[in-house]
Design an enzyme around this catalytic site. Structure first.
Site, short mmCIF file in Angstrom:
data_model
loop_
_atom_site.label_atom_id
_atom_site.label_comp_id
_atom_site.label_asym_id
_atom_site.label_seq_id
_atom_site.Cartn_x
_atom_site.Cartn_y
_atom_site.Cartn_z
N ASN A 162 0.81 -1.22 0.00
CA ASN A 162 0.00 0.00 0.00
C ASN A 162 0.85 1.27 0.00
O ASN A 162 0.43 2.30 -0.51
CB ASN A 162 -0.98 0.01 1.17
N CYS A 197 -3.43 1.33 6.92
CA CYS A 197 -3.62 0.60 8.17
C CYS A 197 -4.07 1.52 9.30
O CYS A 197 -4.75 1.07 10.23
CB CYS A 197 -2.33 -0.11 8.56
#
Length: 505
Positions: A164, A295
């Site tokens: 990511n 996250c």
């Protein structure tokens, strides 16, 4: 995909070598894997698929380079790392183009924030190492003895990075590990492997000695697994999912290798009745950044019942205005999900939540106009507090909004999760901010702000969100072996001369 020469591909105008970087040289593999862009699900490149053979070679190169790199004066190591930072700054546009094409993240974010932060990951830890590690006489007076505390480099550090934010999350570990005198073996994510290759070029150009920094491309099963179980590594840093972390922990345990884990999150946003509503809405809408594949994102939003109607309406309005599309366009706010498999996982989460009684106020499914891997920003209300959508990390552009009536209830709801990575509070009451931040089970708590952290501050999660802390001295605590040398005031051949012995430091 346009091949220009063997192993060299053109990625939106940037030449990228798809081989490993081992011992200061490009190394090919017998086989490759296909790197696919989430923007259009088209192949970008065929990338070298490493196995245990390449891992062995990379670890051997790192071990061979370690003594000289560790012995290099801190000031000289730091000077090299500052040149790495300068090389990154000179190639911000190249790095931005490649990472955007590779993982679908917004190019405007890379140009304005991410890539400058990548450079800072080297410059800040180079400065910190000179300040903290460049003065070995950190002496503690004892009972007539002198105690010297030093930070000795641990050895070879294995770093496994996520897709990511592959370059940024890799370098905030590579920077301190190298600054402390360690050598590195990086295994980039197979879903976004290419900026690690550009970093190898930058390292080489900056004068990093051969073997100090190594890149082994490949899948988790073929390259990651032998790296985590390798007896030649001394530290292991991993960012990724909880299930994968469990597998890695078992492999590393055989060799008693210390671990640093940054794992998942199910972070809360708490909006109290005295909150600045404009600020609260701004923070809430920001959670759709990187298509929610962050996250730290506040996926669970809890708002005081007195503000719930207005807050929810304004968040829905704000999220509905976000532009979804090609991340290479500066006007795009929300891009695609990383892969077809991940897209199906996100779709499954939302479908099960709707079947379980949640109501979509926005989104709820694919963006049919764009097709591909584009999933609409989704806001759900009415989800049961113990339902899957409230307890499992979705890692996509999906948030829930729920209400609370009391401060105690808000804290209870926020802490009702096995994760403990981050939390965000919006309140106008300083005393409440102090009480609630102290009561929250999270490694980072933001009060009236979001996504702010100095590199000298600790970062990490509680519970299933990870093990350990990194940043500032916490990074050096992990990437070094801390030694205490105790010197007696007696027994010296030159006793009484004032040289070589002494009493209190």
């Amino acid at each position: 995909m346009t091949e220009t020469t063997d192993h060299l591909v053109d990625v939106d105008g940037v030449q990228v070598d798809t081989r490993h970087w081992i011992g200061g040289e490009r190394v090919a593999s017998a086989s490759t894997f296909t790197d696919i862009s989430p923007i259009d699900e088209q192949p970008i490149a065929e990338v070298a698929a490493g196995t245990s053979a390449e891992v062995d070679a990379a670890v051997a190169a790192a071990r061979a380079a370690f003594p000289a790199w560790a012995a290099l004066p801190v000031a000289e190591r730091s000077a090299i790392l500052r040149r790495v930072a300068e090389g990154i700054e000179a190639r911000v546009e190249d790095l931005s183009r490649v990472e955007t094409r590779d993982n679908g993240s917004l190019i405007r974010s890379h140009r304005r924030g991410v890539m400058p932060r990548v450079a800072m990951n080297f410059r800040a830890f180079a400065d910190f190492a000179e300040h903290q590690l460049g003065h070995p006489d950190m002496e503690v007076p004892g009972r007539g003895h002198r105690e010297r505390v030093t930070y000795d480099p641990a050895g070879v550090v294995a770093i496994i990075t996520p897709w990511n934010a592959p370059l940024m999350l890799a370098t905030w570990r590579i920077g301190p590990a190298m600054a402390a005198g360690n050598t590195i073996v990086v295994k980039p994510p197979e879903w976004a492997p290419l900026t690690a290759s550009l970093l190898a070029d930058i390292m080489h150009e900056a004068g990093v000695p051969a073997g100090v920094f190594n890149v082994v491309q490949g899948t988790g099963a073929e390259a990651g697994a032998p790296l985590t179980a390798h007896p030649g590594i001394n530290r292991l840093a991993f960012t990724g999912s909880v299930p994968t972390a469990g597998v890695i922990a078992k492999a590393a345990a055989t060799n008693i290798v210390p671990l640093s884990y940054e794992l998942g999150g199910k972070s809360p946003l708490l909006v109290f009745e005295d909150a600045d509503l404009d600020l609260a809405v701004e923070i809430a809408v920001e959670q759709f950044d990187n298509a929610g594949q962050v996250c730290l994102k506040a996926a669970r939003m809890y708002v005081h019942s007195s503000l719930a109607e207005e807050f929810t309406r304004r968040v829905v309005e704000g999220a509905a205005k976000l532009t979804q599309g090609d991340p290479r366009d500066e006007s795009t706010d929300v891009s695609a999900l990383i892969s077809r498999r991940h897209f199906e996982q996100i779709s499954g989460f939302v479908e099960r939540a709707l079947a379980d009684g949640a109501e979509p106020l926005l989104g709820g499914g694919p963006n049919e106009e764009l097709g591909g891997l584009y999933f609409r920003p989704t806001i759900l209300v009415g989800a049961k507090k113990d339902s899957e959508i409230m307890t499992e990390e979705v890692f996509g552009p999906v948030v829930t909004i729920s209400t609370f009536d009391t401060e105690d209830e808000a804290v209870t709801l926020a802490n009702d999760t096995p994760f403990g990575l981050a939390a965000t509070i919006v309140t106008g009451d300083r005393d409440r901010a102090e009480r609630v931040s102290a009561a929250l089970d999270a490694g980072t708590v933001w009060v009236n702000c979001f996504f702010v952290r100095d590199l000298n501050a600790p970062f990490g999660g509680n519970g299933k969100s990870g093990i350990g802390r990194e940043g500032g001295i916490w990074s050096f605590d992990f990437y070094t072996d801390i030694k205490n040398s105790v010197f007696s005031p007696t027994g010296w051949a030159d006793a009484g001369t004032g040289e070589g012995g002494g009493t209190d430091g």
